[in-house]
Design a protein around this motif. Structure first.
Motif, PDB file in Angstrom:
ATOM      1  N   ALA A   1      11.440   4.985 -42.743  1.00 54.30           N
ATOM      2  CA  ALA A   1      12.850   5.293 -42.477  1.00 54.30           C
ATOM      3  C   ALA A   1      13.402   4.516 -41.294  1.00 54.30           C
ATOM      4  N   PHE A   2      12.552   4.222 -40.288  1.00 54.66           N
ATOM      5  CA  PHE A   2      13.051   3.627 -39.039  1.00 54.66           C
ATOM      6  C   PHE A   2      12.302   2.334 -38.721  1.00 54.66           C
ATOM      7  N   ASP A   3      12.948   1.503 -37.895  1.00 54.76           N
ATOM      8  CA  ASP A   3      12.267   0.308 -37.390  1.00 54.76           C
ATOM      9  C   ASP A   3      11.112   0.755 -36.497  1.00 54.76           C
ATOM     10  N   PRO A   4      10.016  -0.022 -36.467  1.00 58.07           N
ATOM     11  CA  PRO A   4       8.836   0.420 -35.714  1.00 58.07           C
ATOM     12  C   PRO A   4       9.123   0.690 -34.229  1.00 58.07           C
ATOM     13  N   ASP A   5      10.122  -0.012 -33.660  1.00 60.41           N
ATOM     14  CA  ASP A   5      10.387   0.215 -32.232  1.00 60.41           C
ATOM     15  C   ASP A   5      11.415   1.325 -31.986  1.00 60.41           C
TER      16      ASP A   5
ATOM     17  N   GLY B   1       9.243  13.480 -36.397  1.00 64.21           N
ATOM     18  CA  GLY B   1       7.831  13.843 -36.522  1.00 64.21           C
ATOM     19  C   GLY B   1       7.036  12.787 -37.274  1.00 64.21           C
ATOM     20  N   GLY B   2       7.428  11.519 -37.160  1.00 64.46           N
ATOM     21  CA  GLY B   2       6.697  10.440 -37.841  1.00 64.46           C
ATOM     22  C   GLY B   2       7.688   9.526 -38.538  1.00 64.46           C
ATOM     23  N   ASN B   3       7.204   8.345 -38.936  1.00 70.31           N
ATOM     24  CA  ASN B   3       8.078   7.393 -39.608  1.00 70.31           C
ATOM     25  C   ASN B   3       8.020   7.640 -41.117  1.00 70.31           C
TER      26      ASN B   3
ATOM     27  N   LYS C   1      17.218  -2.459 -38.620  1.00 71.06           N
ATOM     28  CA  LYS C   1      17.651  -3.751 -38.060  1.00 71.06           C
ATOM     29  C   LYS C   1      16.669  -4.875 -38.377  1.00 71.06           C
ATOM     30  N   THR C   2      15.520  -4.529 -38.950  1.00 71.72           N
ATOM     31  CA  THR C   2      14.437  -5.528 -39.034  1.00 71.72           C
ATOM     32  C   THR C   2      14.130  -5.984 -40.455  1.00 71.72           C
ATOM     33  N   ILE C   3      15.052  -5.717 -41.387  1.00 71.63           N
ATOM     34  CA  ILE C   3      14.782  -6.130 -42.766  1.00 71.63           C
ATOM     35  C   ILE C   3      14.722  -7.674 -42.815  1.00 71.63           C
ATOM     36  N   GLY C   4      13.670  -8.177 -43.399  1.00 65.00           N
ATOM     37  CA  GLY C   4      13.513  -9.633 -43.523  1.00 65.00           C
ATOM     38  C   GLY C   4      12.793 -10.279 -42.345  1.00 65.00           C
ATOM     39  N   LEU C   5      12.550  -9.500 -41.299  1.00 67.36           N
ATOM     40  CA  LEU C   5      11.828 -10.089 -40.154  1.00 67.36           C
ATOM     41  C   LEU C   5      10.342 -10.078 -40.425  1.00 67.36           C
TER      42      LEU C   5
END
Ligand code: GLY
Length: 452
Positions: free
Chosen positions: A222-226, A235-237, A448-452
């Protein structure tokens, strides 16, 4: 020809657009579709028309009465409920597997045993119907696991675990709290793998197989790792099934495609055609992992296109989709030539973020999210950018509003991956979900990190 696409999500909208692009197609009926489609050029022109039909017999009647020449079913639920069988009994050409064959996706234990039996590589796994026994296993196994609901869960039924308490919690969530309903009556506990995930697709026509020589990378968390704060709050990604996607995957190469076909696709299809005796006509989706030691493993098989994988692959594919669909039905896939353009594509999904509720706050997708937020900014989207609608509704006063957690896809193409990323993000920033309880603040969120 007239085509009917059955479904209501972004993948189904995208399928309808692709059929609408075919030189052979004069009309695409989308059943039931979603009202976002009506603000697109093909929707406005009536090339894509939304049709609300109550049940599968009505779909069949509609096809006969309106001369529909091909039906494509985008998602697993209508396939599992037997839509293809109903249509085929009435002689209507289709793309999609019969009800019996959906077992490949709806019964993980069945598919895992099938793959193991034919020596297709997959992570170590055990199947449990008793939560106590599953917990005992994870306490003893030592290595990290993922816990999977055995049945259908809209691509979200997998919980990735760091340690034993995580795994016990996942077993409770799936088997005791039943967060995926009866799909969690059984779980598969599987060795956790590290590496690069690959979504690989093949078309089958009951006799031949046409593996796509292009693959995509889905972003499921659901979220970017950072985004540490959000991950802590949730409670987790959490696994959403897809928050964005790009293609070509950084690992695409002719030799890796050949290797996947040889090691995984061909033995599986051979088993399906020649041992199970199934005349499978439709798409097979192989969820794969390539680990740092160059081992390939199959995580799962699905009986349909990926969502959001299809939204980028479809943009890159130049072959006429109607010709492909008819070849699936007629058993002539061996005569279809795949043509891929030379662009990169990035799909960023606009999700419902944190919003004000009548009392308190909604955390936002994949937790509880608000609905009915007016969608603004669509007119500012640049030419050449595709918008595929998913969780939207039509409000008599506000027009197009949010309705689901994953609301719409913004898909951009460019000659470089960085260019496609830049265009996708430049355009998604124009989209506003107006939070009416919070002075019209924007409650749209995207990774924000799709494609990175
Ligand atoms: N993208 C994951 C799925 O379609 O299941």
């Amino acid at each position: 020809m007239k085509v009917l696409v059955y479904g209501s999500g972004g993948r189904d909208h995208c399928l309808a657009e692709c059929y609408g692009d075919s030189q052979h197609v004069e009309k695409v009926y989308l059943v039931p579709g979603n009202p976002g489609v009506l603000v697109t050029p093909k929707g406005k022109r009536g090339l894509i028309e939304l049709v609300p039909l109550a049940d599968f017999q009505q779909v069949a009647d509609f096809c006969v009465e309106n001369g529909v020449g091909l039906v494509d079913v985008g998602s697993e639920n209508p396939l599992e409920e037997g839509l293809i069988d109903v249509l085929n009994q009435r002689g209507i050409p289709t793309v999609g597997p019969k009800q019996e064959y959906v077992r490949l996706e709806s019964d993980r234990a069945f598919t895992d045993d099938l793959l193991k039996g034919i020596g297709v590589p997959k992570p170590e796994y055990r199947v449990f119907e008793d939560p106590g026994k599953a917990k005992e296993y994870v306490r003893n196994i030592g290595y990290q696991v993922v816990v999977k609901a055995n049945g259908l869960a809209a691509g979200k039924g997998v919980i990735v675990c760091d340690d034993v308490p995580d795994a016990e919690d996942a077993i409770d969530k799936i088997m005791v709290q039943k967060i995926f309903g009866d799909s969690g009556n059984k779980v598969v506990v599987e060795e956790r793998k590290y590496g690069n995930e690959i979504s690989f697709f093949a078309y089958l026509d009951g006799e031949h197989v046409m593996p796509l020589r292009m693959f995509a990378k889905d972003y499921k968390p659901a979220f970017d790792p950072d985004d540490v704060e959000a991950i802590k709050q949730f409670g987790g990604n959490l696994n959403t099934g897809g928050t964005g996607c790009y293609c070509p995957h950084k690992l695409v190469s002719p030799w890796l495609v050949n290797r996947i076909i040889k090691e995984i696709v061909n033995p599986t299809v051979n088993e399906i055609y020649n041992h199970l005796g199934w005349t499978y006509k439709g798409v097979l989706y192989f969820g794969l992992n390539l680990d740092p030691y160059d081992n390939l493993d199959v995580f799962e098989i699905n009986v349909r296109h990926g969502d959001p994988e299809w939204e980028v692959l479809a943009r890159k594919l130049s072959t006429d989709l109607f010709e492909m669909g008819m070849a699936v039905w007629e058993g002539t896939l061996d005569r279809v030539r795949q043509v891929w353009n030379n662009q990169y594509y990035v799909d960023v999904i606009a999700m419902e973020g944190r919003s004000k509720a009548s009392r308190g706050w909604n955390k936002g997708y994949p937790g509880r999210y608000g609905k009915g937020h007016r969608i603004l900014g669509l007119d500012d989207i640049e030419k050449g950018i595709a918008v595929y609608f998913a969780g939207v509704d039509d409000n008599p006063e506000k027009g197009l509003v949010t309705y689901g957690g994953r609301v719409l896809h913004v898909v951009a193409g460019d000659s470089t991956l960085e260019g496609a990323r830049e265009k996708a993000y430049r355009n998604i920033q124009k989209i506003v979900f107006e939070d009416h309880y919070n002075n019209g603040a924007n409650c749209m969120r995207c990774r924000k990190t799709i494609g990175l």
